[in-house]
Enzyme design. Sequence first.
Site, PDB file in Angstrom:
ATOM      1  CG  HIS A 112     -32.722   8.567  -9.731  1.00  0.00           C
ATOM      2  ND1 HIS A 112     -33.142   7.345  -9.261  1.00  0.00           N
ATOM      3  CD2 HIS A 112     -32.973   8.575 -11.063  1.00  0.00           C
ATOM      4  CE1 HIS A 112     -33.600   6.627 -10.271  1.00  0.00           C
ATOM      5  NE2 HIS A 112     -33.517   7.354 -11.377  1.00  0.00           N
ATOM      6  CB  CYS A 155      -9.124  -1.591   0.859  1.00  0.00           C
ATOM      7  SG  CYS A 155     -10.867  -1.999   1.077  1.00  0.00           S
ATOM      8  CB  THR A 190     -13.032  -6.763   0.170  1.00  0.00           C
ATOM      9  OG1 THR A 190     -13.032  -5.854   1.283  1.00  0.00           O
ATOM     10  CG2 THR A 190     -12.435  -8.102   0.580  1.00  0.00           C
ATOM     11  N   GLY A 191     -12.660  -3.727  -0.864  1.00  0.00           N
ATOM     12  CA  GLY A 191     -13.446  -2.506  -1.036  1.00  0.00           C
ATOM     13  C   GLY A 191     -14.439  -2.308   0.108  1.00  0.00           C
ATOM     14  N   GLY A 216     -13.959  -2.409   3.574  1.00  0.00           N
ATOM     15  CA  GLY A 216     -13.506  -1.526   4.650  1.00  0.00           C
ATOM     16  C   GLY A 216     -13.540  -0.063   4.227  1.00  0.00           C
ATOM     17  CG  ASP A 250      -5.493  -1.486   2.010  1.00  0.00           C
ATOM     18  OD1 ASP A 250      -5.476  -1.769   0.790  1.00  0.00           O
ATOM     19  OD2 ASP A 250      -6.037  -2.212   2.867  1.00  0.00           O
ATOM     20  CG  HIS A 273     -30.694   4.984 -10.634  1.00  0.00           C
ATOM     21  ND1 HIS A 273     -31.542   3.902 -10.520  1.00  0.00           N
ATOM     22  CD2 HIS A 273     -30.884   5.487 -11.881  1.00  0.00           C
ATOM     23  CE1 HIS A 273     -32.226   3.761 -11.658  1.00  0.00           C
ATOM     24  NE2 HIS A 273     -31.837   4.696 -12.503  1.00  0.00           N
ATOM     25  CG  ASN A 274     -27.089   5.006  -6.184  1.00  0.00           C
ATOM     26  OD1 ASN A 274     -26.738   4.089  -6.922  1.00  0.00           O
ATOM     27  ND2 ASN A 274     -28.204   4.944  -5.481  1.00  0.00           N
ATOM     28  NE  ARG A 303     -36.761   7.060  -5.644  1.00  0.00           N
ATOM     29  CZ  ARG A 303     -37.067   6.404  -6.756  1.00  0.00           C
ATOM     30  NH1 ARG A 303     -36.123   5.936  -7.541  1.00  0.00           N
ATOM     31  NH2 ARG A 303     -38.329   6.215  -7.074  1.00  0.00           N
TER      32      ARG A 303
HETATM   33  C1  RB5 Z   1      -6.120  -5.724   4.375  1.00  0.00           C
HETATM   34  O1  RB5 Z   1      -5.610  -6.974   4.671  1.00  0.00           O
HETATM   35  C2  RB5 Z   1      -7.615  -5.832   4.114  1.00  0.00           C
HETATM   36  O2  RB5 Z   1      -8.296  -6.135   5.291  1.00  0.00           O
HETATM   37  C3  RB5 Z   1      -8.148  -4.542   3.507  1.00  0.00           C
HETATM   38  O3  RB5 Z   1      -7.471  -4.276   2.334  1.00  0.00           O
HETATM   39  C4  RB5 Z   1      -9.620  -4.507   3.129  1.00  0.00           C
HETATM   40  O4  RB5 Z   1      -9.963  -5.592   2.321  1.00  0.00           O
HETATM   41  C5  RB5 Z   1     -10.569  -4.269   4.225  1.00  0.00           C
HETATM   42  O5  RB5 Z   1     -11.788  -4.227   4.027  1.00  0.00           O
END
Ligand code: RB5
Length: 160
Positions: free
Chosen positions: A138, A70, A72-73, A75, A13, A103-104, A141
Site C-alpha cells: 500500500h 461539510c 455532504t463531505g 466539497g 462549514d 490501505h490509504n 501505491r
Molecule cells: C453548503 O450548503 C453545502 O454546499 C456544503 O456544506 C457542502 O455540502 C459542499 O459540498
Amino acid sequence: MIENKPTIVIGADHAAYDLKETVKGFLVEMGTEVHDVGTHGKESVDYPDFGIMVASTVSKGKFKRGILLCGTGIGMSMVANKFPNVRAALCNDIFSAVMSRRHNDANILILGGRIIGDILALEIVKTWVETPFEGGRHQARLDKIDGIDQKELINSDPDG
Ligand code: RB5
C-alpha cells in the site's frame, strides 16, 4: 480510550457545525487534543475557507491528522485533496473509515454532516483514529500518488 493520539485539527462549514462540535467534544473526552479552525456558528460560510485552513496545516506537517466536515463531505474532499501530502477520505460508513487508514493512510477524515447521524459519526471517528496503516504494497501505491506531477496530468492521456 484512544491511545497515543496526536493533536487533530478540525474544521467545518455551517452545514456541519453541530456535528463538528459533537466530534470535538468526543475527541476531547477521549483525551485527544483538538485544534478547531472554525466555523464557530451556524451563519452561512464558504466551505473552501475552512478546508484550506485544515488541509494546509496537514500538508505542511504542522498537524499529522485532520477532520473536515461539510453538508455532504464532497466539497471538503475536493478542497483537501488539492494539497500536496494530503490524503483525504470521505467516510460516511465504518468500512470506508477502516480501509482509508489500512490501505490509504488517510490523514484527513471527511464527514457529511447532512448524511450521517451523531452516533455513526462518532463510531467512524473512533475507528479512523485507532486504525493503523498496513504499509507494504500500500505504501508503494501511495508513493505512485505522490509521484503524480499535477502540471503533467493534463498531458498524461495515453491517446494523446
Ligand atoms: C453548503 O450548503 C453545502 O454546499 C456544503 O456544506 C457542502 O455540502 C459542499 O459540498
